[in-house]
Write a protein that holds these residues in place. Structure first.
Motif, mmCIF file in Angstrom:
data_model
loop_
_atom_site.group_PDB
_atom_site.id
_atom_site.type_symbol
_atom_site.label_atom_id
_atom_site.label_comp_id
_atom_site.label_asym_id
_atom_site.label_seq_id
_atom_site.Cartn_x
_atom_site.Cartn_y
_atom_site.Cartn_z
ATOM 1 N N ALA A 1 0.832 -1.200 0.000
ATOM 2 C CA ALA A 1 0.000 0.000 0.000
ATOM 3 C C ALA A 1 0.869 1.254 0.000
ATOM 4 O O ALA A 1 0.603 2.199 -0.748
ATOM 5 N N ALA A 2 1.914 1.266 0.817
ATOM 6 C CA ALA A 2 2.805 2.425 0.881
ATOM 7 C C ALA A 2 3.532 2.633 -0.444
ATOM 8 O O ALA A 2 3.652 3.775 -0.925
ATOM 9 N N VAL A 3 3.991 1.554 -1.057
ATOM 10 C CA VAL A 3 4.676 1.664 -2.352
ATOM 11 C C VAL A 3 3.704 2.168 -3.420
ATOM 12 O O VAL A 3 4.041 3.036 -4.233
ATOM 13 N N THR A 4 2.486 1.655 -3.423
ATOM 14 C CA THR A 4 1.472 2.082 -4.390
ATOM 15 C C THR A 4 1.177 3.571 -4.255
ATOM 16 O O THR A 4 1.188 4.309 -5.243
ATOM 17 N N VAL A 5 0.934 4.016 -3.035
ATOM 18 C CA VAL A 5 0.625 5.429 -2.804
ATOM 19 C C VAL A 5 1.820 6.309 -3.193
ATOM 20 O O VAL A 5 1.654 7.340 -3.847
ATOM 21 N N GLY A 6 3.009 5.887 -2.818
ATOM 22 C CA GLY A 6 4.196 6.665 -3.161
ATOM 23 C C GLY A 6 4.397 6.801 -4.666
ATOM 24 O O GLY A 6 4.688 7.893 -5.169
ATOM 25 N N LEU A 7 4.233 5.708 -5.393
ATOM 26 C CA LEU A 7 4.416 5.750 -6.843
ATOM 27 C C LEU A 7 3.324 6.573 -7.530
ATOM 28 O O LEU A 7 3.600 7.312 -8.477
ATOM 29 N N LEU A 8 2.083 6.462 -7.057
ATOM 30 C CA LEU A 8 1.007 7.254 -7.658
ATOM 31 C C LEU A 8 1.168 8.741 -7.355
ATOM 32 O O LEU A 8 0.890 9.592 -8.204
ATOM 33 N N TRP A 9 1.617 9.055 -6.142
ATOM 34 C CA TRP A 9 1.874 10.456 -5.818
ATOM 35 C C TRP A 9 2.972 11.004 -6.732
ATOM 36 O O TRP A 9 2.858 12.105 -7.262
ATOM 37 N N PHE A 10 4.047 10.222 -6.908
ATOM 38 C CA PHE A 10 5.140 10.628 -7.795
ATOM 39 C C PHE A 10 4.624 10.823 -9.219
ATOM 40 O O PHE A 10 4.967 11.808 -9.889
ATOM 41 N N ASP A 11 3.786 9.914 -9.696
ATOM 42 C CA ASP A 11 3.226 10.008 -11.042
ATOM 43 C C ASP A 11 2.391 11.276 -11.186
ATOM 44 O O ASP A 11 2.455 11.959 -12.209
#
Length: 147
Positions: free
Chosen positions: A111-121
């Protein structure tokens, strides 16, 4: 309906969007940790769809830009690859994820990796569209004039 970029289109995606996507990133492990999680995930999906069709209507151009670019697809496949890779590596070293606590820990990590990558995107998409800092008002005028 006009496809021009307005003031409401330049706002970041709401927090609930990232929380929902993080939950979907952790869905596999949530299902492994708790048998009844599918009902909660289905309900969250329905709520997200209903709210997304109303609240994200103003941000449709940003969402379309994020979904059309290849970076978002790379993130999607990277998350799937990460899921398989973690399980493959853990299986190779003899540390299978079998307990609910380990599934929850792995789910929180995903979940943390998903949120981090989507925020970066989202940040990169803002930069590509020229929607950062002082360039926002002039970019809106340029996009509206071109439409």
């Amino acid at each position: 309906m006009s496809e021009t970029l307005g003031q409401n289109d330049i706002k970041p995606l709401p927090i609930w969007f990232f929380a929902f996507e993080g939950t979907m990133g952790a869905a596999y492990d949530l299902l492994k940790a708790w048998d009844g999680a599918w009902m909660v995930l289905a309900a969250l999906g329905a709520v997200n769809m209903a709210v997304g069709l109303t609240v994200l209507r103003r941000r449709r151009r940003l969402v379309k830009a994020m979904l059309k670019n290849s970076r978002t697809r790379k993130i999607f496949f990277a998350l799937i690859g990460l899921r398989f890779g973690v399980h493959l590596v853990l299986g190779a070293v003899g540390a299978q994820v079998t307990s609910p606590a380990l599934h929850l820990a792995l789910g929180l990590t995903m979940a943390a990796v998903t949120v981090g990558l989507l925020w970066f995107d989202q940040r990169v998409t803002f930069r590509v569209l020229g929607l950062t800092g002082a360039a926002v008002p002039s970019k809106i005028a340029t996009v509206q004039a071109a439409a």
